[in-house]
Design a protein around this motif. Structure first.
Motif, PDB file in Angstrom:
ATOM      1  N   LEU A 149       0.919  -1.194  -0.118  1.00  0.00           N
ATOM      2  CA  LEU A 149      -0.233  -0.114   0.049  1.00  0.00           C
ATOM      3  C   LEU A 149       0.818   1.147  -0.050  1.00  0.00           C
ATOM      4  O   LEU A 149       1.804   1.278   0.303  1.00  0.00           O
ATOM      5  CB  LEU A 149      -0.937  -0.093   1.184  1.00  0.00           C
ATOM      6  CG  LEU A 149      -1.916  -1.218   1.418  1.00  0.00           C
ATOM      7  CD1 LEU A 149      -2.648  -1.120   2.688  1.00  0.00           C
ATOM      8  CD2 LEU A 149      -2.816  -1.214   0.311  1.00  0.00           C
ATOM      9  N   SER A 150       0.294   2.354  -0.435  1.00  0.00           N
ATOM     10  CA  SER A 150       1.044   3.522  -0.221  1.00  0.00           C
ATOM     11  C   SER A 150       0.943   4.005   1.066  1.00  0.00           C
ATOM     12  O   SER A 150       0.333   3.475   2.053  1.00  0.00           O
ATOM     13  CB  SER A 150       0.250   4.736  -1.196  1.00  0.00           C
ATOM     14  OG  SER A 150      -1.149   5.224  -0.310  1.00  0.00           O
ATOM     15  N   GLY A 151       1.892   5.019   1.609  1.00  0.00           N
ATOM     16  CA  GLY A 151       2.019   5.580   2.944  1.00  0.00           C
ATOM     17  C   GLY A 151       0.648   5.996   3.451  1.00  0.00           C
ATOM     18  O   GLY A 151       0.448   5.810   4.684  1.00  0.00           O
ATOM     19  N   GLY A 152      -0.258   6.699   2.661  1.00  0.00           N
ATOM     20  CA  GLY A 152      -1.351   7.209   3.140  1.00  0.00           C
ATOM     21  C   GLY A 152      -2.320   6.073   3.369  1.00  0.00           C
ATOM     22  O   GLY A 152      -3.135   5.751   4.355  1.00  0.00           O
ATOM     23  N   GLN A 153      -2.294   5.014   2.349  1.00  0.00           N
ATOM     24  CA  GLN A 153      -3.194   3.723   2.820  1.00  0.00           C
ATOM     25  C   GLN A 153      -2.786   3.233   3.822  1.00  0.00           C
ATOM     26  O   GLN A 153      -3.393   2.276   4.537  1.00  0.00           O
ATOM     27  CB  GLN A 153      -3.003   3.118   1.323  1.00  0.00           C
ATOM     28  CG  GLN A 153      -4.002   3.642   0.272  1.00  0.00           C
ATOM     29  CD  GLN A 153      -3.234   3.084  -1.007  1.00  0.00           C
ATOM     30  OE1 GLN A 153      -2.659   1.984  -1.162  1.00  0.00           O
ATOM     31  NE2 GLN A 153      -3.975   3.627  -2.161  1.00  0.00           N
ATOM     32  N   LYS A 154      -1.542   2.954   4.356  1.00  0.00           N
ATOM     33  CA  LYS A 154      -1.075   2.271   5.204  1.00  0.00           C
ATOM     34  C   LYS A 154      -1.502   2.837   6.545  1.00  0.00           C
ATOM     35  O   LYS A 154      -1.893   2.246   7.559  1.00  0.00           O
ATOM     36  CB  LYS A 154       0.545   2.142   5.156  1.00  0.00           C
ATOM     37  CG  LYS A 154       1.135   1.088   4.338  1.00  0.00           C
ATOM     38  CD  LYS A 154       2.795   1.178   4.502  1.00  0.00           C
ATOM     39  CE  LYS A 154       3.284   0.360   3.325  1.00  0.00           C
ATOM     40  NZ  LYS A 154       4.761   0.330   3.025  1.00  0.00           N
ATOM     41  N   GLN A 155      -1.448   4.290   6.441  1.00  0.00           N
ATOM     42  CA  GLN A 155      -1.949   4.985   7.722  1.00  0.00           C
ATOM     43  C   GLN A 155      -3.427   4.771   7.991  1.00  0.00           C
ATOM     44  O   GLN A 155      -3.634   4.469   9.184  1.00  0.00           O
ATOM     45  CB  GLN A 155      -1.572   6.311   7.429  1.00  0.00           C
ATOM     46  CG  GLN A 155      -1.801   7.331   8.773  1.00  0.00           C
ATOM     47  CD  GLN A 155      -0.930   6.910  10.015  1.00  0.00           C
ATOM     48  OE1 GLN A 155      -1.345   6.127  11.006  1.00  0.00           O
ATOM     49  NE2 GLN A 155       0.173   7.530  10.101  1.00  0.00           N
ATOM     50  N   MET A 156      -4.324   4.819   6.906  1.00  0.00           N
ATOM     51  CA  MET A 156      -5.712   4.341   6.880  1.00  0.00           C
ATOM     52  C   MET A 156      -5.701   2.970   7.478  1.00  0.00           C
ATOM     53  O   MET A 156      -6.677   2.861   8.222  1.00  0.00           O
ATOM     54  CB  MET A 156      -6.330   4.363   5.525  1.00  0.00           C
ATOM     55  CG  MET A 156      -6.350   5.980   4.827  1.00  0.00           C
ATOM     56  SD  MET A 156      -6.962   5.548   3.313  1.00  0.00           S
ATOM     57  CE  MET A 156      -6.571   7.172   2.511  1.00  0.00           C
ATOM     58  N   LEU A 157      -5.058   1.980   7.233  1.00  0.00           N
ATOM     59  CA  LEU A 157      -5.066   0.721   7.854  1.00  0.00           C
ATOM     60  C   LEU A 157      -4.890   0.659   9.079  1.00  0.00           C
ATOM     61  O   LEU A 157      -5.356  -0.003  10.168  1.00  0.00           O
ATOM     62  CB  LEU A 157      -4.154  -0.176   6.877  1.00  0.00           C
ATOM     63  CG  LEU A 157      -4.152  -1.805   7.548  1.00  0.00           C
ATOM     64  CD1 LEU A 157      -5.282  -2.275   7.466  1.00  0.00           C
ATOM     65  CD2 LEU A 157      -3.143  -2.546   6.415  1.00  0.00           C
ATOM     66  N   SER A 158      -3.766   1.562   9.638  1.00  0.00           N
ATOM     67  CA  SER A 158      -3.433   1.494  10.930  1.00  0.00           C
ATOM     68  C   SER A 158      -4.562   1.898  11.984  1.00  0.00           C
ATOM     69  O   SER A 158      -4.835   1.555  12.932  1.00  0.00           O
ATOM     70  CB  SER A 158      -2.037   2.315  11.125  1.00  0.00           C
ATOM     71  OG  SER A 158      -2.143   3.477  10.897  1.00  0.00           O
ATOM     72  N   VAL A 159      -5.239   2.886  11.348  1.00  0.00           N
ATOM     73  CA  VAL A 159      -6.408   3.617  12.156  1.00  0.00           C
ATOM     74  C   VAL A 159      -7.320   2.739  12.290  1.00  0.00           C
ATOM     75  O   VAL A 159      -8.154   2.385  13.150  1.00  0.00           O
ATOM     76  CB  VAL A 159      -6.637   5.167  11.650  1.00  0.00           C
ATOM     77  CG1 VAL A 159      -7.946   5.796  12.331  1.00  0.00           C
ATOM     78  CG2 VAL A 159      -5.498   5.970  11.745  1.00  0.00           C
ATOM     79  N   ALA A 160      -7.807   1.939  10.830  1.00  0.00           N
ATOM     80  CA  ALA A 160      -8.721   1.108  10.772  1.00  0.00           C
ATOM     81  C   ALA A 160      -8.720  -0.224  11.810  1.00  0.00           C
ATOM     82  O   ALA A 160      -9.537  -0.730  12.364  1.00  0.00           O
ATOM     83  CB  ALA A 160      -8.993   0.491   9.226  1.00  0.00           C
TER      84      ALA A 160
END
Length: 253
Positions: free
Chosen positions: A148-159
């Motif tokens: 995933l992109s950096g932003g998508q990884k951050q979304m996953l971490s919050v999810a």
């Protein structure tokens, strides 16, 4: 007469933390009101990340008290194990994100859902709600998280932190290195979490995000809290910003 619901969800009183020979936190005092976003600001090295890790019991407080929902969870002689602190309703999103790159998005969320053995055990309504916050996670549901992109990884971490209902989220610099459009997506997601009465303690260097989300603020310097108050007051007072942070919020819009 005040009730427990009127009391802050999280309260730190005189918290001292040592890491090896280093004395990092020097009597940290602040409160996190229920249902609000509290910003924890300060220069690099001020002790913000150490504060989050101390709340989670990853580094024990040598002195002082930490109370969550009216009960002690940390402090001298009272620090609960980190898994027990998590079970009480606190989730931690570290700056490193903490995702498993070799596992899929689906598998990452399943691991975070403590009550679920298969993805079918996850509350479908809640999962669809998460997809409305972060549509990319649905699109890349079966993709390895490491791709995933950096932003998508951050979304996953919050999810991962919200796949089950939590009372309190501790989030460390979620906007770091992200594009402005992704930051706006994060702001929208955190506003939606706040609407659901999820309480958030947010460490952040992006002052656009801090101003947009913060209800209250605590500013740290050299392991101490040197300012507490409404975020709106700090956002409007450039002289105070310079004194506490060495910069102006207006320069970071």
């Amino acid at each position: 007469m005040s009730t427990l619901r009127d009391e802050p969800l999280l309260c730190l009183e005189g918290v001292h933390t040592h890491i090896g020979q280093y004395h990092i936190l020097h009597g940290v005092d602040f409160e996190v009101p229920r249902g609000q976003v509290t910003m924890l600001l300060g220069r690099n090295g001020a002790g913000k990340t150490t504060t989050l890790r101390t709340i989670m019991g990853l580094w024990p407080a040598r002195e002082g008290r930490i109370r969550f929902d009216g009960q002690p969870i940390g402090g001298k002689g009272a620090t609960l194990p980190t898994p027990e602190i998590a079970r009480r309703g606190i989730a931690y999103v570290p700056e490193s994100m903490g995702i498993f790159g070799d596992l899929s998005v689906k598998e990452n969320l399943l691991l975070a859902a403590r009550q679920a053995r298969t993805v079918d055990d996850i509350d479908t309504t809640r999962l669809e709600w998460i997809f409305t916050l972060f549509p990319a996670l649905k699109k890349f549901w079966l993709h390895p998280a490491g791709k995933l992109s950096g932003g998508q990884k951050q979304m996953l971490s919050v999810a991962r932190a919200i796949v089950e209902p939590r009372q309190l989220l501790l989030i460390d610099e979620p906007s770091k290195g992200l594009a402005p459009a992704i930051i706006q997506n994060m702001i929208g997601a955190f506003r939606e979490l706040k609407r659901t009465q999820t309480t958030i303690l947010l460490v952040e260097q992006n002052f656009t995000m801090a101003k947009a989300l913060g209800d209250t603020v605590a500013v740290m310097d050299d392991g101490r809290v040197v300012h507490r108050g409404p975020m709106a007051e700090l956002a409007e007072d450039e002289a105070l910003q310079h004194r506490l942070l060495g910069l102006s919020l207006a320069a970071h819009q």
